[in-house]
Structures are given as C-alpha cells and as structure tokens.
Scaffold this active site. Structure first.
Site, PDB file in Angstrom:
ATOM      1  CG  ASP A 184      -0.811   4.018   5.266  1.00 35.77           C
ATOM      2  OD1 ASP A 184       0.059   4.626   5.945  1.00 35.77           O
ATOM      3  OD2 ASP A 184      -1.991   3.895   5.648  1.00 35.77           O
ATOM      4  CG  HIS A 198      -1.743  -1.314   5.862  1.00 30.15           C
ATOM      5  ND1 HIS A 198      -2.317  -0.334   6.649  1.00 30.15           N
ATOM      6  CD2 HIS A 198      -1.870  -0.874   4.589  1.00 30.15           C
ATOM      7  CE1 HIS A 198      -2.739   0.658   5.873  1.00 30.15           C
ATOM      8  NE2 HIS A 198      -2.495   0.358   4.618  1.00 30.15           N
ATOM      9  NE  ARG A 220      -0.856   4.982   8.703  1.00 28.90           N
ATOM     10  CZ  ARG A 220      -2.146   4.846   9.014  1.00 28.90           C
ATOM     11  NH1 ARG A 220      -2.536   5.053  10.260  1.00 28.90           N
ATOM     12  NH2 ARG A 220      -3.028   4.507   8.093  1.00 28.90           N
ATOM     13  CB  CYS A 271      -0.917   0.003   1.223  1.00 30.93           C
ATOM     14  SG  CYS A 271      -2.102   1.379   1.227  1.00 30.93           S
ATOM     15  CB  CYS A 330      -5.841  -0.670   4.439  1.00 30.81           C
ATOM     16  SG  CYS A 330      -5.479   0.028   2.814  1.00 30.81           S
TER      17      CYS A 330
HETATM   18 CO    CO Z   1      -3.476   1.141   3.027  1.00 34.78          CO
END
Ligand code: CO
Length: 221
Positions: free
Chosen positions: A45, A99, A47, A43, A102
């Site tokens: 993301d 994750h 993080r 992803c 998400c």
């Molecule tokens: Co995500």
C-alpha cells in the site's frame, strides 16, 4: 510522458540536495556499505512507506513489501530477502507490519474477486477461516476487519518464526527478534501487537496467547 518523469527527477534532485546540505558525506558513506538494524515486512500500500513511518534515513531499514504483508513458506522472493537480512546483514529486529483498512485484507474478508491476486489473498482467507467463530461473534463489520488485520499480522509473525532461516538463526544463538505491529492510516501511528519472538520454544502457545489477547482486551495500549 517525459514531462512526468521530469517532475520526478526534479523532485529527486531537490531531495538529494537537502540530504547533502545536512551531511555532505551522507551518500558517499552509505555507498560503501549498509548496516541496517531493522528488517520491515509490510504491505505494498502506497500509504504505508517504511522509512517515512519510522523516521529513518536510507540505510537504516531493509524492506520487503507485498500485498497484505503475507509471509508464505514457498515464496522464494520473501524468503530470499529474509535470508539476506538475517544471515548477511544480521538485522536485530524484524518488523511484520500490517495496517488497518488494508484493501487486501478487506478483499479477502469479503470474498471480493479481483483476479490473479485472489490466489495470493487466499492465505489471508485461511487466517479468517482459522478464527471464523471469534470473528463472527463481533457485531460491527469495521471491528471485524480491524481484528482480521491484526490476526493477519500475528499469523505472519508465526509463519516467519517457523521458517528454516529463523530456526537456524536461533539455533546458532543469533540475537534477532520478530515483532508484530499494526499501523493506523488515519493517524499515522504504529502500534506494537505485543508478540515479540526471540526463540522458537513454545511458539504455538505464545501465538495462541497473543491471539486471545486480541479478543479479550485492547490489542494495544
Ligand atoms: Co494493505
């Protein structure tokens, strides 16, 4: 504006210096070639950064990221990265990494309207709808979302394993395995969803068994 770039460039100099202090030839050796064993599809993301999570240095993992780690059969970007990873770099392991928590999967799950991205997340809604009966049987909405995050990983492992790139690689006997993993934002731990694919034989029944496990036992131990 330039002040902020100054900060980033300063950070970069410090990082480069610290790597060179451990191995003075590191960048010179790496500039000559890359030979990563791993290909990460994860992803976007902020993080969920591939290298940091795996504790790997530059040169050790080839990376493709998009919102909600989706593998779509018409996505030339993802397919091109995959083809280069498999045919040219000859990676041995492909890690499809979702994750928990998400935002993309959550938006898909809740039918949240965010704009253009809704069309991309439609693929995750397809995953939700495919398993709707079993998802709706879960009482706790947080657990429903956890299961959808896991299901989305298994679905993308399936999609990836069905590409012409993987079919061709396995047909010529190349040793490359696709894995589905899921990452916890709250503890920084990566879990194997136990669906390693190293052949396209019986792929669909293998996928169905992995999905069954998500609903009948702990997804990972
Ligand atoms: Co995500």
């Amino acid at each position: 504006m330039s002040n902020h770039l100054d900060f980033l460039l300063k950070q970069n100099r410090l990082w480069s210096q610290s790597v060179k202090e451990k191995d003075n030839e590191f960048f010179r050796d790496l500039a000559a070639q890359q030979t990563p064993k791993y290909f990460w599809i994860g992803c976007a993301d902020s993080r969920v950064p591939a290298n940091e999570i795996l504790g790997l240095l530059p040169g050790e993992v080839f990376v493709h990221r998009n919102v909600a780690n989706v593998v779509v059969h018409t996505d030339l970007n993802c397919l091109s990265v995959l083809q280069y990873a498999v045919d040219v770099l000859r990676v041995q392991h492909i890690l499809v990494v979702g994750h928990y928590g998400c935002g993309g999967v959550n938006a898909a799950f809740q039918n949240t309207r965010l704009g253009l991205i809704d069309n991309w997340l439609r693929h995750v809604q397809d995953v939700r709808d495919k398993h709707r009966t079993r998802l709706m049987a879960i009482a706790n909405p947080d657990r429903q979302l956890d299961r959808l995050c896991e299901l989305n990983v298994l679905e993308q492992v399936l999609n990836l394993s069905e590409t012409t790139i993987m079919h061709d690689a396995w047909a010529r006997g190349q040793d490359v395995t696709v894995h589905g993993l899921i990452y916890g934002l709250e503890d920084g731990i990566l879990h194997d969803l136990n669906m390693p694919v190293s052949t396209d034989n019986e792929l669909l029944s293998y996928y169905e068994a992995a999905v069954d496990r998500l609903f009948t036992s702990a997804a990972w131990t």
